[in-house]
Design a protein around this motif. Structure first.
Motif, PDB file in Angstrom:
ATOM      1  N   THR A  25     -54.895 -17.502  -2.921  1.00 35.99           N
ATOM      2  CA  THR A  25     -54.142 -16.953  -4.047  1.00 35.99           C
ATOM      3  C   THR A  25     -55.085 -16.503  -5.156  1.00 35.99           C
ATOM      4  N   LYS A  26     -56.097 -17.312  -5.451  1.00 33.15           N
ATOM      5  CA  LYS A  26     -57.072 -16.952  -6.476  1.00 33.15           C
ATOM      6  C   LYS A  26     -57.872 -15.718  -6.065  1.00 33.15           C
ATOM      7  N   LEU A  34     -54.528 -22.165  -1.787  1.00 34.68           N
ATOM      8  CA  LEU A  34     -54.832 -22.039  -3.209  1.00 34.68           C
ATOM      9  C   LEU A  34     -55.993 -21.083  -3.437  1.00 34.68           C
ATOM     10  N   THR A  35     -57.058 -21.241  -2.652  1.00 34.04           N
ATOM     11  CA  THR A  35     -58.219 -20.362  -2.790  1.00 34.04           C
ATOM     12  C   THR A  35     -57.841 -18.923  -2.466  1.00 34.04           C
TER      13      THR A  35
END
Length: 239
Positions: free
Chosen positions: A155-156, A152-153
């Protein structure tokens, strides 16, 4: 065409081992290029040469004087506050206002006075990115900066880099092992093998890109094939 990088006949050896073999590479000003390849193929060596960290080479290397590097490890000085890490190495007195301006760009202005040990992995990597951008580079070199981040991190962080690239307009060379990351971010993907650029894919689709689009799927399959990796989605469909 204005070039940010021009390499002609670039070769590099370590002892008896030839790591880079007679490379000719151009990167246009403002272009986002991603370099893929197996570990040990010469990707990081090439990036270090472009950064000026390794000058024991053969060939002609022309790069902008204004360039900056972001590594997989943020390499923050633990005894300096976050904002001081951002302006570390700049001439003159440390400018907190300048540091805060670039920290704001990566969403961390409120962390300016904190110690690096209080940051998450994603935050530390964003500080490293701010430290690179504060130098206003014409060429930004990124060596697997998202490799240690969770999905997730990561992707951000990818979205943030894409936004900052559009804002600042510098040329970018990103080294990665992630094929999808390459296809999401790049104008052009280069595949290196045994010290040579063996393949190239130009990506003309608009951003943000759809990983399910026919072009994306075709390019992913092509890159994985060149890298000698089976496409899991294709295997699943044929099972």
């Amino acid at each position: 065409m204005t070039l940010a990088v021009r390499l002609r006949g670039l070769s590099k050896t370590f002892g008896d081992r030839r790591v880079l073999e007679d490379l000719d590479v151009d990167i246009e000003a403002g272009e986002f290029v991603v370099l893929l390849g197996h570990s040990g193929c010469g990707k990081s060596t090439l990036l270090r040469i472009l950064a000026g960290l390794d000058q024991d080479i053969d060939g002609d290397v022309r790069v902008p004087s204004k360039r900056a590097v972001g590594f997989q490890s943020p390499r923050l000085m633990p005894w300096k506050r976050v904002w001081r890490n951002v302006v570390l190495g700049l001439p003159g007195r440390p400018d907190k206002g300048l540091a805060e301006r670039y920290l704001a760009e990566v969403g961390l202005k409120d962390r300016a006075g904190k110690w690096p040990k209080t940051l998450s992995g994603g935050e530390a990597q964003r500080v490293s990115l701010a430290r690179a951008l504060v130098r206003e580079p014409d060429l930004l070199l990124l060596d697997e900066p998202f490799g240690a981040l969770d999905a997730l991190t990561r992707t951000k962080a990818q979205a943030l880099v894409a936004d900052l690239w559009r804002k600042h307009g510098c040329a970018v060379l990103l080294v990665t092992h992630d094929v999808e990351e390459a296809l999401l971010l790049a104008d052009r993907v280069l595949v290196m093998d045994h010290g040579r650029i063996e393949h190239e894919v130009r990506i003309d689709t608009e951003r943000p890109r759809d990983i399910g689009s026919p072009e994306f799927v075709t390019n992913r399959r092509r890159l994985l094939n060149w890298l000698g990796v089976a496409d899991a989605s294709q295997e699943k469909a044929s099972a």
